[in-house]
Design a protein around this motif. Structure first.
Motif, PDB file in Angstrom:
ATOM      1  N   LYS A 123       0.799  -1.216   0.000  1.00 36.31           N
ATOM      2  CA  LYS A 123       0.000   0.000   0.000  1.00 36.31           C
ATOM      3  C   LYS A 123       0.839   1.276   0.000  1.00 36.31           C
ATOM      4  CE  LYS A 123      -3.900   2.097   2.417  1.00 36.31           C
ATOM      5  NZ  LYS A 123      -4.703   2.054   3.640  1.00 36.31           N
ATOM      6  N   MET A 124       1.701   1.448   1.018  1.00 35.95           N
ATOM      7  CA  MET A 124       2.352   2.742   1.185  1.00 35.95           C
ATOM      8  C   MET A 124       3.438   3.021   0.157  1.00 35.95           C
ATOM      9  SD  MET A 124       0.317   3.619   3.390  1.00 35.95           S
ATOM     10  CE  MET A 124       0.723   5.318   3.617  1.00 35.95           C
ATOM     11  N   THR A 125       4.128   1.972  -0.330  1.00 30.11           N
ATOM     12  CA  THR A 125       5.180   2.270  -1.311  1.00 30.11           C
ATOM     13  C   THR A 125       4.584   2.818  -2.604  1.00 30.11           C
ATOM     14  OG1 THR A 125       5.104  -0.028  -1.931  1.00 30.11           O
ATOM     15  CG2 THR A 125       6.959   0.647  -0.568  1.00 30.11           C
ATOM     16  N   PHE A 126       3.315   2.498  -2.847  1.00 25.52           N
ATOM     17  CA  PHE A 126       2.675   3.028  -4.053  1.00 25.52           C
ATOM     18  C   PHE A 126       2.103   4.426  -3.829  1.00 25.52           C
ATOM     19  CE2 PHE A 126       2.752  -1.455  -4.965  1.00 25.52           C
ATOM     20  CZ  PHE A 126       2.956  -1.511  -6.332  1.00 25.52           C
ATOM     21  N   GLY A 127       2.106   4.874  -2.584  1.00 23.95           N
ATOM     22  CA  GLY A 127       1.609   6.222  -2.302  1.00 23.95           C
ATOM     23  C   GLY A 127       0.358   6.234  -1.448  1.00 23.95           C
ATOM     24  N   GLY A 128       0.023   5.093  -0.859  1.00 30.78           N
ATOM     25  CA  GLY A 128      -1.115   5.069   0.061  1.00 30.78           C
ATOM     26  C   GLY A 128      -2.425   4.774  -0.623  1.00 30.78           C
ATOM     27  N   LEU A 129      -3.492   4.992   0.120  1.00 22.44           N
ATOM     28  CA  LEU A 129      -4.833   4.633  -0.355  1.00 22.44           C
ATOM     29  C   LEU A 129      -5.119   5.263  -1.717  1.00 22.44           C
ATOM     30  CD1 LEU A 129      -7.526   3.263   0.276  1.00 22.44           C
ATOM     31  CD2 LEU A 129      -8.290   5.417   1.243  1.00 22.44           C
ATOM     32  N   GLY A 130      -5.580   4.420  -2.627  1.00 21.67           N
ATOM     33  CA  GLY A 130      -5.970   4.924  -3.934  1.00 21.67           C
ATOM     34  C   GLY A 130      -4.882   4.764  -4.979  1.00 21.67           C
ATOM     35  N   GLN A 131      -3.651   4.547  -4.536  1.00 25.40           N
ATOM     36  CA  GLN A 131      -2.543   4.483  -5.491  1.00 25.40           C
ATOM     37  C   GLN A 131      -2.065   3.061  -5.729  1.00 25.40           C
ATOM     38  OE1 GLN A 131      -1.191   7.630  -6.610  1.00 25.40           O
ATOM     39  NE2 GLN A 131      -3.001   8.383  -5.590  1.00 25.40           N
ATOM     40  N   ASN A 132      -2.398   2.144  -4.812  1.00 22.67           N
ATOM     41  CA  ASN A 132      -1.832   0.803  -4.899  1.00 22.67           C
ATOM     42  C   ASN A 132      -2.439   0.019  -6.054  1.00 22.67           C
ATOM     43  OD1 ASN A 132      -3.936   1.238  -2.879  1.00 22.67           O
ATOM     44  ND2 ASN A 132      -4.074  -0.975  -2.888  1.00 22.67           N
ATOM     45  N   LEU A 133      -1.576  -0.806  -6.682  1.00 24.45           N
ATOM     46  CA  LEU A 133      -2.015  -1.584  -7.835  1.00 24.45           C
ATOM     47  C   LEU A 133      -2.656  -2.884  -7.367  1.00 24.45           C
ATOM     48  CD1 LEU A 133      -1.963  -1.681 -10.898  1.00 24.45           C
ATOM     49  CD2 LEU A 133       0.306  -2.681 -10.790  1.00 24.45           C
ATOM     50  N   PHE A 134      -2.127  -3.446  -6.260  1.00 28.20           N
ATOM     51  CA  PHE A 134      -2.603  -4.752  -5.796  1.00 28.20           C
ATOM     52  C   PHE A 134      -3.318  -4.609  -4.464  1.00 28.20           C
ATOM     53  CE2 PHE A 134       1.138  -5.585  -8.411  1.00 28.20           C
ATOM     54  CZ  PHE A 134       0.589  -6.465  -9.331  1.00 28.20           C
ATOM     55  N   ASN A 135      -4.268  -5.521  -4.241  1.00 26.05           N
ATOM     56  CA  ASN A 135      -4.982  -5.523  -2.972  1.00 26.05           C
ATOM     57  C   ASN A 135      -4.002  -5.832  -1.835  1.00 26.05           C
ATOM     58  OD1 ASN A 135      -6.405  -6.671  -0.688  1.00 26.05           O
ATOM     59  ND2 ASN A 135      -8.222  -6.535  -1.970  1.00 26.05           N
TER      60      ASN A 135
END
Lengths: 454, 319, 279
Positions: free
Chosen positions: B110-122
């Motif tokens: 979650k957070m490495t992608f930028g947090g809620l809304g940015q993540n590619l995977f569940n």
């Protein structure tokens, strides 16, 4: 199954609090300010001078272009000044200030209440009356009506839709006229039907207004017995959904036709007119009465029941006067809106005056209207589901913030009708429409510049 | 007089917010959580507590001290991830494994992608699959665990899908569909009761948190695909009802495939996404080396979402 | 075992060779002929891609320089004269020096000078706000305070002063690229010449309303009285549409207008402080 438009839409609470209030007459203040920009297109040119005495219904502004309209004095009195004055958004617009004296109507205007049902045969005469009496669309866009009733060569109207949807929450002025003046509306529809060469004519009303539906049906029945001009006018009940009253949505709902991108309703053979416009057409043609009055709703959840009103007002009356006459602004109201809560304009300057298209004074409280802070887009697709044009507001927002003009155009930002469904439904409170509206303006300018070059 | 408030239209707004939507998902998960606690007792309470607390705490620490932003824990999304992760683990999982899962879910997915809304995977699924690959034995240890109702033996042993993988159709022929509806014979907490998950599904639909298209297209795909295979050879392939009610299909299709962030935007896209999940799940179950494939299927389809969003769009008005 | 290894190596090598050939052919086929001087010019540019020159980025600027061979119409505001000299050397042409510029905010409508008359509650963007209405103060010309200029600045040279609600330019960081000038929907920001020590005199107001109206909206508005124009010995000041403007090419920094302005709308900044302040 009741019909409605096929793509998107939202269901805000309809809050028609003032639906039961009969239309009352608003008194006339000592001074009115009549705006020269009350219609879409070029502002009218004032044709009176300071010191002139004008009568009620007299022309004081002439159209300054093809898409423009006549402006009439709504009162009798003396012109005190002509000059710029801030409108409800604070932008300076030329107004004619008139000190009000005793009411005296200009010659040739039938001021009686008798209903005239015999439609004149001469269409040119009808169009001239509509034009010279300054009739514009009262559904929101205030587009000059005579232009809309004269389809360009090669195009023919196949369906005339009279818009009684009143899909905006809170507003009840159209509802009240459908109950109190149904005959006039149907006669107006009959007139427009004749001018357009007798297309199929449908009055579309949402199913949350059963009384209006009954009243309009009764009027259509009564008139179609009297004269063949009115036979064949249908009243169609539509399933309540916002923005049903949007021109493109209503055509889809009633006729199952969709206007092409950047196209006009007439391209699919449709002409849409609001019920209030229809009544204005009746007044203009049958009574030679210019558009100098309109009905507006004074409402809001924070307004006590006895102060909810539907008012017949003289155009040019300041909002502050209406507010004062209806007992002042409620304590907990923070925002005053002219128009519906979904597309109406927040008033920044209460001294601004009413115009032809003014349809309400709506009070909203902080709890109802203050926006919550924006958070991350969670890609819930609620905006995509809500958009009645089938656009992807989340994507347009992202592209617009990065200034990607070409991609915005590819993703059809120019089709946006600014109905507000996206911003209304966003759980993350992203100001989607705020951003999209400005970017749409940029894209439209680019498109126009391109087609001008060709 | 007070100053007037001026802003662009629309002036009204829905009452829902990100937090209220996420809170509704947690509420919809409650029946499943209650069932799992009833059957797996204190161990399950420990797993849920460790998972939720570590997810929320990690999100708080990462947003405040690593990203130096305002904390986003109040949007309830970390709670959803925590509960889902816990429901995806065997009741025998040790606390440190749950913690590792939470670190991978929140910290990596979650957070490495930028947090809620940015993540590619569940995030919860990434956490679970990471654990499944890293600790395959612990992740398939199904008991015995003493719950608050029934005796430990009733919910002990391999999952039905595990049995089917090992011993073929014959090994699961004695299982009763009613048992599967109420509670499974074994499996992770979230796989216990189909009824509890369906109650949650109905709640989510009634509250308009999700639309049914993704979930239904997964169910229909699983049912149709396994139905064809079963009709072709009932002695080799398990039947469609068995495939719908066992394993993670229900939990995955209702709560994880419908995750806003990692599912497609358009209705058509959602249906394609669902069909993909259903097919990949069944291919893994019938032909793969793992007994269950829902997690992999959802993660694989998650990776296609950007493409699906480009290829499958809603019909635009007048175009 | 050995044969497997040999086969593997052989196949991979072959594959590598084949792909290399394919890549070469594709590269040759889709090769775009471009003037090599564009690359040379690009090398001496700052590489900020700010768009301050009016082109989409540094490469577009380099292309424009090479195509027109005219350095009067192409100027890199970030690199300034130094960079332009290098560009001229690359292209082998002459370049004239330009006076250094700096962005100047021409509005002094702080919360104190220009009280709010309503509250804005939409998206905090000057463009959105300007498209909606005349603004939350009585002055329809002044700064909207949402910071579009701050967002537009690539160099961190503009920041909002929380006390005044107005943007402030850090003249050491400002490269006069003009991004803020284009971002401001009210056209308040102007590029003016950077005099020695940054001294400059300018009218900090763009209000075109009549004097009384302007003054009512803002204490420090230019009321278009024309006193400054009369007192200016260099003919640098003009009054048009009720607002004065100082032509910086004519201004000799004598500051006579500053003392004359009845509302204090004319600002003189960065002048050395005199030891004996005259009263």
């Amino acid at each position: 199954m009741k019909k409605t438009f096929s793509i998107g839409g939202v269901h805000p609470n309809d809050s028609k609090i003032s639906a039961g209030c009969r239309i009352e007459m608003l008194p006339v203040p000592q001074t009115v300010y009549i705006s020269m920009a009350q219609h879409l297109g070029a502002p009218a040119t004032p044709v009176v001078s300071v010191g002139d005495r004008v009568k009620t219904g007299q022309v004081i502004g002439e159209p300054a272009g093809f898409i423009s309209a006549f402006v009439h004095s709504s009162v009798t009195g003396t012109v005190k000044s002509i000059g710029p004055r801030p409108d409800l958004a604070g932008n300076k617009v030329t107004h004619v200030e008139i000190a009000v004296e005793e009411d005296e109507w200009a010659e040739g205007i039938d001021t009686s209440e008798t209903v005239v049902r015999e439609i004149p045969r001469d269409n040119a005469f009808i169009l001239d009356r509509i034009k010279s009496n300054g009739v514009v669309g009262l559904g929101g866009a205030t587009f000059p009506t005579h232009v809309k009733l004269s389809p360009p060569p090669g195009k023919k109207a196949e369906i005339l839709i009279i818009n009684g949807a009143e899909c905006e929450p809170y507003l009840t002025s159209d509802y009240r006229i459908m109950i109190e003046k149904p005959e006039q509306i149907v006669i107006g529809a009959g007139i427009m039907k004749q001018v357009l060469g007798g297309p199929r004519t449908v009055i579309g009303i949402e199913d949350n207004k059963p009384e209006a539906i009954a009243s309009m049906q009764a009027a259509v029945e009564k008139l179609s017995v009297l004269s063949p001009s009115y036979s064949g006018i249908e009243v169609m009940v539509l399933k309540k959904k916002y923005p049903q009253g949007g021109e493109k949505q209503l055509i889809d709902a009633v006729a199952r036709r969709q206007v092409k991108s950047m196209g006009l309703p007439i391209d699919v053979g449709a002409v849409v007119q609001n019920v209030a416009t229809s009544m204005a057409v009746y007044d203009a043609v049958m009574k030679n009465r210019p558009l100098i009055t309109n009905t507006l709703t004074v409402t809001g959840d924070c307004l006590p029941a006895e102060r909810q009103k539907n008012l017949l007002f003289r155009i040019g009356v300041p909002f502050s006067f209406i507010i004062e006459q209806t007992g002042g602004m409620p304590e907990n109201a923070v925002k005053v809106i002219s128009g519906g809560p979904m597309m109406g304009k927040a008033i920044s300057n209460l001294d601004a005056t009413t115009v032809k298209g003014s349809s309400s004074v709506l009070y909203l409280t902080a709890a109802q209207t203050v926006r919550r802070p924006e958070s991350n887009c969670i890609r819930c697709a609620k905006c995509v589901e809500a958009c009645p044009m089938g656009l992807e507001p989340y994507l347009l927002n992202k592209l617009a913030r990065n200034g990607m003009m070409e991609e915005l155009e590819q993703n059809a930002i120019q089709d946006c009708i600014e109905c507000g469904c996206c911003l209304y439904s966003c759980p993350a409170n992203i100001p989607l429409l705020d951003v999209i509206r400005v970017a749409k303006g940029d894209v439209m300018r680019a498109i126009r510049a391109r087609s001008a070059k060709k | 007089m007070n100053r007037l408030l001026v802003s662009p239209a629309p002036h009204l707004h829905v009452r829902t917010s990100t937090a209220s939507l996420m809170r509704d998902v947690v509420i919809a998960l409650l029946p499943t959580v209650i069932v799992s606690i009833l059957f797996y007792g204190w161990r399950e309470i420990m797993i849920l507590a460790v998972s939720v607390v570590s997810c929320v705490l990690l999100e708080y620490l990462i947003t405040r001290f690593l990203l130096k932003r305002e904390s986003t824990v109040s949007d309830w999304s970390a709670v959803v991830t925590g509960v889902l992760l816990a429901l995806n683990l065997p009741a025998t999982s040790p606390w440190w494994m749950v913690l590792v899962g939470a670190i991978v879910a929140i910290g990596v997915a979650k957070m490495t992608f930028g947090g809620l809304g940015q993540n590619l995977f569940n995030p919860a699924l990434v956490g679970r699959v990471f654990l499944l690959i890293s600790f395959p034995v612990a992740m398939t240890n199904w008991g015995p665990v003493q719950g608050f109702v029934g005796n430990a033996d009733a919910v002990t042993g391999a999952t039905p899908l595990g049995l089917a993988k090992e011993g073929g159709v014959a090994a699961v022929s004695s299982l009763d569909y009613l048992d599967m509806l109420y509670m499974n014979i074994g499996g992770s907490a979230g796989e216990l009761s189909a009824i509890a998950i369906i109650i949650g599904f109905i709640y989510l639909l009634a509250r308009k948190v999700i639309r049914p298209h993704i979930t239904l297209s997964i169910w229909i795909t699983v049912f149709v695909f396994s139905g064809i295979m079963w009709l072709a050879d009932p002695s080799v392939y398990t039947d469609p009802v068995f495939n719908l009610l066992t394993g993670g299909i229900l939990l995955g299709s209702v709560f994880m495939a419908t995750d806003y962030v990692t599912s497609p935007m358009s209705t058509a896209g959602g249906i394609v996404f669902g069909i993909g999940i259903g097919l990949i799940t069944m291919l893994i179950r019938y032909f793969g080396s793992y007994p269950e494939g829902v997690s992999f299927a959802i993660l694989i389809m998650n990776s296609t979402v950007p493409l699906i969003n480009k290829a499958f769009r809603n019909k635009k008005y007048g175009r | 075992m050995t044969t497997t290894i040999i086969w593997t190596i052989a196949i991979l090598t072959l594959l590598g060779v084949v792909l290399a050939v394919v890549l070469y052919l594709v590269a040759a086929k889709f090769r775009v002929e471009e003037d090599s001087r564009i690359d040379d010019v690009e090398k001496v540019l700052p590489g900020a891609n700010c768009g301050g020159c009016g082109n989409a980025g540094c490469r577009a600027f380099a292309k424009s320089c090479v195509e027109t061979m005219d350095l009067d119409r192409n100027f890199c505001p970030v690199g300034g004269n130094g960079t332009m000299k290098k560009v001229a050397a690359v292209l082998g042409i002459e370049v004239r020096e330009k006076a250094p510029m700096v962005a100047v905010v021409r509005c002094n409508g702080s919360c104190e000078n220009r009280p709010k008359v309503n509250d804005y509650g939409g998206y905090a963007s000057c463009r959105v706000k300007a498209a909606l209405y005349s603004g939350d103060t009585g002055c329809p010309f002044g700064c909207l305070g949402c910071g579009d200029c701050v967002a537009a600045c690539q160099f961190g040279a503009i920041r909002m002063n929380p006390d005044t609600g107005l943007p402030e330019v850090d003249q050491d960081k400002c490269t006069a690229c003009g991004a803020c000038v284009r971002a401001c929907p009210k056209n308040i920001i102007e590029l003016r010449n950077k005099c020695p020590r940054g001294m400059r005199v300018f009218v900090s107001c763009v209000n075109k309303d009549k004097g009384a109206v302007a003054r009512k909206a803002c204490k420090v508005a230019c009321i278009g009285c024309g006193k400054c124009a009369k007192v200016c010995p260099h003919g640098a000041i003009t009054v048009e549409d009720n607002v004065a403007y100082i032509d910086f090419t004519k201004c000799k920094l004598c500051k006579k207008c500053v003392a004359e302005c009845p509302t204090g709308a004319i600002h003189a900044v960065n002048f050395p402080v005199l030891k004996n302040k005259e009263e």
